[in-house]
Write a protein that holds these residues in place. Structure first.
Motif, short mmCIF file in Angstrom:
data_model
loop_
_atom_site.label_atom_id
_atom_site.label_comp_id
_atom_site.label_asym_id
_atom_site.label_seq_id
_atom_site.Cartn_x
_atom_site.Cartn_y
_atom_site.Cartn_z
N HIS A 39 1.58 4.96 1.49
CA HIS A 39 1.30 5.82 2.62
C HIS A 39 1.81 7.23 2.32
O HIS A 39 2.89 7.40 1.76
CB HIS A 39 1.98 5.26 3.87
N HIS A 70 0.72 -0.38 7.54
CA HIS A 70 -0.09 0.76 7.17
C HIS A 70 -1.25 0.95 8.15
O HIS A 70 -1.52 2.07 8.60
CB HIS A 70 -0.62 0.61 5.73
N ARG A 71 -1.90 -0.16 8.52
CA ARG A 71 -2.95 -0.07 9.53
C ARG A 71 -2.37 0.47 10.83
O ARG A 71 -2.99 1.30 11.51
CB ARG A 71 -3.57 -1.46 9.78
N GLU A 79 0.84 -1.20 0.00
CA GLU A 79 0.00 0.00 0.00
C GLU A 79 0.87 1.25 0.00
O GLU A 79 2.05 1.19 0.30
CB GLU A 79 -0.92 -0.03 1.23
N HIS A 83 -1.74 4.23 11.06
CA HIS A 83 -2.98 5.02 11.14
C HIS A 83 -3.79 4.75 12.41
O HIS A 83 -4.91 5.24 12.53
CB HIS A 83 -3.84 4.79 9.88
N THR A 84 -3.25 3.98 13.35
CA THR A 84 -3.98 3.82 14.61
C THR A 84 -3.92 5.10 15.42
O THR A 84 -4.71 5.30 16.33
CB THR A 84 -3.43 2.66 15.46
N PRO A 130 0.28 -3.95 4.34
CA PRO A 130 -1.03 -3.64 4.92
C PRO A 130 -1.02 -3.59 6.46
O PRO A 130 -1.69 -2.75 7.05
CB PRO A 130 -1.93 -4.77 4.40
N ASN A 131 -0.22 -4.45 7.10
CA ASN A 131 -0.16 -4.42 8.57
C ASN A 131 0.43 -3.12 9.08
O ASN A 131 -0.13 -2.46 9.95
CB ASN A 131 0.71 -5.58 9.08
#
Ligand SMILES: [Zn+2]
Ligand SMILES: [Zn+2]
Length: 274
Positions: A221, A249-250, A219, A253-254, A246-247
């Motif tokens: 960012h 990236h998540r 992804e 954004h936490t 993806p991990n």
């Protein structure tokens, strides 16, 4: 002949640009070539890339506009500075061994002002230019960024995930939606991967090495999005976008509204796992 590779070329270009592409054999020059255009326009109504053999060891790709491109050219005149910068960055990402020229303009600040626009790329160093691997290389190296640049300027399938009736209530929300749009724009993703590869810059995972064919999940960012709320600086697609798995990236954004920095996330990982 290049024209015999039509299906291979179409597949590469559709995968690379995310747009529907059409092609037809062209016998008008000394050597048979292939004319390529976006399926959503007729061949005379938009940008056309022509691919031909060049010398004994190369390919020549020329991008021009059809005779009835007025509407597309009008649309391009309305492109935002950000779209123009992304289009230029895509062309600049073509490897330096390929000679790219734009008639009467420089590669750093070209624009499309009329139907006379002409961009040419010469790929010289191919051992077997008619083999599939060489054709695929020219598609990926040259035609995909060229067509993607045009798609960006035309505003092809602009991503706008804001519901029509939702008005962003504060500046942070406007910025957040800008960031989301940049992160989801397929051309930004293409540029980011061309410049930085598909390896996550936080954990070093390269999904394609793990999942093979199913691994195109890296992804994009957008660095430093909301931190610049007080002192905005111009967006630069070459430096502001990085690949994250993806991990990770998540994980960045936490934290909201300002995401964790990639350095901060890397440090958190290192503290736990050494
Ligand atoms: Zn990662
Ligand atoms: Zn992000």
């Amino acid at each position: 002949m290049i024209s015999e590779k039509k299906n291979l070329i179409l597949r590469e270009l559709e995968e690379g640009t995310g747009a529907a592409v059409s092609a037809t054999e062209d016998f008008s020059g000394l050597r048979a070539g292939l004319r390529i255009w976006f399926s959503d326009f007729e061949v005379k109504h938009g940008p056309v890339a022509e691919m031909r053999a060049y010398g004994l060891r190369g390919h020549r790709v020329e991008l021009t506009f059809g005779n009835f491109s007025g509407m597309v050219l009008d649309q391009i005149q309305r492109a935002q500075l950000e779209d123009i910068q992304l289009a230029r960055a895509l062309i600049k990402s073509i490897r330096p061994e390929v000679e790219v020229t734009i008639a009467d303009q420089t590669l750093t600040d070209w624009t499309i002002n009329s139907g006379a626009f002409r961009m040419t790329a010469k790929v010289r160093d191919q051992a077997r230019p008619l083999e599939d691997s060489a054709i695929v290389a020219t598609c990926r190296d040259v035609i995909v960024p060229m067509m993607a640049a045009m798609a960006e300027l035309i505003g092809y399938d602009v991503i706008d995930d804001k519901p029509a009736n939702e008005i962003a209530p504060y500046e942070g929300a406007i910025l957040a939606s800008t960031v989301k749009r940049r992160e989801r724009n397929p051309r930004n993703r293409l540029l980011c991967i061309r410049l930085h590869g598909e390896k996550c810059i936080v954990c070093g995972v390269e999904p394609q090495h793990i999942y093979g064919e199913a691994g195109s999940i890296i992804e994009v960012h957008h660095l430093e999005p909301l931190a610049t709320l007080t002192t905005p600086r111009p967006y630069d697609p070459e430096t502001d976008l990085v690949p994250l798995c993806p991990n990770c990236h998540r994980a960045v954004h936490t934290r909201r509204p300002i995401p964790w920095g990639t350095d901060e996330l890397r440090k958190m990982r290192e503290e736990l796992h050494g």
